[in-house]
Design an enzyme around this catalytic site. Sequence first.
Site, PDB file in Angstrom:
ATOM      1  N   ASP A  50       0.788  -1.168   0.196  1.00 36.86           N
ATOM      2  CA  ASP A  50      -0.014  -0.068   0.020  1.00 36.86           C
ATOM      3  C   ASP A  50       0.876   1.320  -0.105  1.00 36.86           C
ATOM      4  O   ASP A  50       0.411   2.656  -0.197  1.00 36.86           O
ATOM      5  CB  ASP A  50      -0.990  -0.010   1.042  1.00 36.86           C
ATOM      6  CG  ASP A  50      -0.274   0.018   2.437  1.00 36.86           C
ATOM      7  OD1 ASP A  50       1.032  -0.026   2.512  1.00 36.86           O
ATOM      8  OD2 ASP A  50      -1.197   0.159   3.568  1.00 36.86           O
ATOM      9  N   SER A  51       2.146   1.109  -0.082  1.00 34.82           N
ATOM     10  CA  SER A  51       3.227   2.304  -0.372  1.00 34.82           C
ATOM     11  C   SER A  51       3.076   3.022  -1.387  1.00 34.82           C
ATOM     12  O   SER A  51       3.181   3.893  -1.793  1.00 34.82           O
ATOM     13  CB  SER A  51       4.499   1.688   0.005  1.00 34.82           C
ATOM     14  OG  SER A  51       4.835   0.565  -0.877  1.00 34.82           O
ATOM     15  N   ASP A  89      -0.987  -6.307  -0.577  1.00 36.34           N
ATOM     16  CA  ASP A  89      -1.131  -5.413   1.092  1.00 36.34           C
ATOM     17  C   ASP A  89      -2.753  -5.193   1.213  1.00 36.34           C
ATOM     18  O   ASP A  89      -3.025  -4.103   0.355  1.00 36.34           O
ATOM     19  CB  ASP A  89      -0.207  -4.302   0.813  1.00 36.34           C
ATOM     20  CG  ASP A  89       0.496  -3.772   2.285  1.00 36.34           C
ATOM     21  OD1 ASP A  89       0.005  -4.554   3.340  1.00 36.34           O
ATOM     22  OD2 ASP A  89       1.266  -2.953   2.326  1.00 36.34           O
ATOM     23  N   LYS A 118      -1.491  -9.321   2.963  1.00 29.57           N
ATOM     24  CA  LYS A 118      -0.639  -8.734   4.046  1.00 29.57           C
ATOM     25  C   LYS A 118      -1.528  -8.006   4.761  1.00 29.57           C
ATOM     26  O   LYS A 118      -2.294  -6.919   4.277  1.00 29.57           O
ATOM     27  CB  LYS A 118       0.389  -8.107   3.782  1.00 29.57           C
ATOM     28  CG  LYS A 118       1.210  -7.792   4.809  1.00 29.57           C
ATOM     29  CD  LYS A 118       2.762  -6.944   4.557  1.00 29.57           C
ATOM     30  CE  LYS A 118       2.697  -5.934   3.841  1.00 29.57           C
ATOM     31  NZ  LYS A 118       2.293  -4.557   4.859  1.00 29.57           N
ATOM     32  N   GLU A 120      -1.790  -5.610   8.547  1.00 28.68           N
ATOM     33  CA  GLU A 120      -1.100  -5.084   9.893  1.00 28.68           C
ATOM     34  C   GLU A 120      -1.595  -5.424  11.278  1.00 28.68           C
ATOM     35  O   GLU A 120      -2.825  -5.601  11.427  1.00 28.68           O
ATOM     36  CB  GLU A 120      -0.653  -3.663   9.737  1.00 28.68           C
ATOM     37  CG  GLU A 120      -0.158  -3.209   8.373  1.00 28.68           C
ATOM     38  CD  GLU A 120       0.306  -1.673   8.159  1.00 28.68           C
ATOM     39  OE1 GLU A 120      -0.168  -0.914   9.043  1.00 28.68           O
ATOM     40  OE2 GLU A 120       0.696  -1.324   7.052  1.00 28.68           O
ATOM     41  N   GLU A 188       8.881  -3.991  10.534  1.00 28.81           N
ATOM     42  CA  GLU A 188       9.287  -3.043  10.098  1.00 28.81           C
ATOM     43  C   GLU A 188       9.815  -2.057  11.218  1.00 28.81           C
ATOM     44  O   GLU A 188       9.250  -1.865  12.159  1.00 28.81           O
ATOM     45  CB  GLU A 188       8.320  -2.342   9.339  1.00 28.81           C
ATOM     46  CG  GLU A 188       8.613  -1.012   8.970  1.00 28.81           C
ATOM     47  CD  GLU A 188       7.636  -0.421   7.553  1.00 28.81           C
ATOM     48  OE1 GLU A 188       6.530  -1.235   7.240  1.00 28.81           O
ATOM     49  OE2 GLU A 188       7.564   0.823   7.325  1.00 28.81           O
TER      50      GLU A 188
HETATM   51  O1  KIV Z   1       3.595  -0.894   1.628  1.00 31.81           O
HETATM   52  C1  KIV Z   1       4.665  -1.643   1.460  1.00 31.81           C
HETATM   53  O2  KIV Z   1       5.181  -1.492   0.506  1.00 31.81           O
HETATM   54  C2  KIV Z   1       4.893  -2.380   2.795  1.00 31.81           C
HETATM   55  C3  KIV Z   1       6.404  -2.980   2.716  1.00 31.81           C
HETATM   56  C4  KIV Z   1       7.580  -2.292   2.341  1.00 31.81           C
HETATM   57  C5  KIV Z   1       6.540  -3.916   3.703  1.00 31.81           C
HETATM   58  O3  KIV Z   1       4.621  -2.484   3.453  1.00 31.81           O
END
Ligand code: KIV
Length: 270
Positions: A50-51, A89, A118, A120, A188
Site C-alpha cells: 500500500d506504499s 497489501d 498482508k 498489519e 518494520e
Molecule cells: O507498503 C509496503 O510497501 C510495505 C512494505 C515495504 C513492507 O508494507
Amino acid sequence: MCAQLIKKVNIKTIKNLKNSGEKFSVLTAYDYSTAKYLDEAGIDVILIGDSLAMVALGYETTHAIGVEEMKIFTKAVAKGVKRALVVTDMPFLSYHTDIASAVKNCGEMIKLGANAVKIEGCSDYILEVIKRLVETGIPVMGHLGFTPQFLNTLGGYKIQGKTQEAAEEILNQAKQLESAGAFSLVLEMVPQESAKYITENISIPTISCGAGKYCDAQVLVSDDIFGKYSDFTPKFARKYGDMRTLILDCARKFDEDVKSGRFPSENEVF
Ligand code: KIV
C-alpha cells in the site's frame, strides 16, 4: 524460460527456506512491466504494497488508498508474474470493520491473481480475521513493528521494539500471529538485535523492512532501490540505480529532439 518449467513460489517454499536457512528476497511492484522484470530477476515474493499510495499516487500516507485501487494494481502485477509469490497489501479499513467484509475484500485480491494478502497489527480482532482468512484458503502475511496504517496512533515514523520489554511484546504478538495461521511476518523498523531475537524464536519466516540482517528475508520498496521515488528515502533503503536521472535524461533528450525537429526521423514514420 519455458512457462511449464517455472516452479511457482508458494507459501510452503517460503516456510522451507527458513528451515534450510536460505534467505529470500521481497520487493514491491505496482505495475505489469515492473512485476515482469522483478520476476525475471528472480525476486521470490512480489508485494503490491500500500506504499503505492505514496510512491505511485503521490499521497502523503498510505491511508488514502482503498480496495478498488488495490484491485487494479493487483490485477496488473499478477499478469506480469510467473514465478514469484504475489502478495497484496490490504489497505486501511479494508479488513478492520468486520470479518465478513475482511474475507470478501481479501478474497477479491485472490480472485484477481494474488496468492496471499498482508495485514498489519495483532489485536484479538486481527487474530480472528487471520484465522477466518486461512480457513477460507487465503494465506496471510503479518506485519509488526512500525505499522504504517497505525501512523497516527504510533505518533510518527518511530522505531519499535527498542527495549527488551518491547521486543518481548513483539515476539509475543509474532507467536500469536503464527498460531492464528500467518505464514510469514514483516518486521518494520525494529532494531537488528530485537529482530534477531524474534526471528530465532518463531518458526515462520521474518521479513526485514529496516530490521537488519538476521531476518529470514529482506523487503524494500522497489522505487527506493531504483532511485525513482525522490520525496523521501528511508535510511535502510539501499539505492541500486538512479532512475530519476535516467527519466530526466530521456525526457530532456526527447524534448530537445521534438523542439529541434530531430524527432521523428525517416525511420520513425509510415
Ligand atoms: O507498503 C509496503 O510497501 C510495505 C512494505 C515495504 C513492507 O508494507
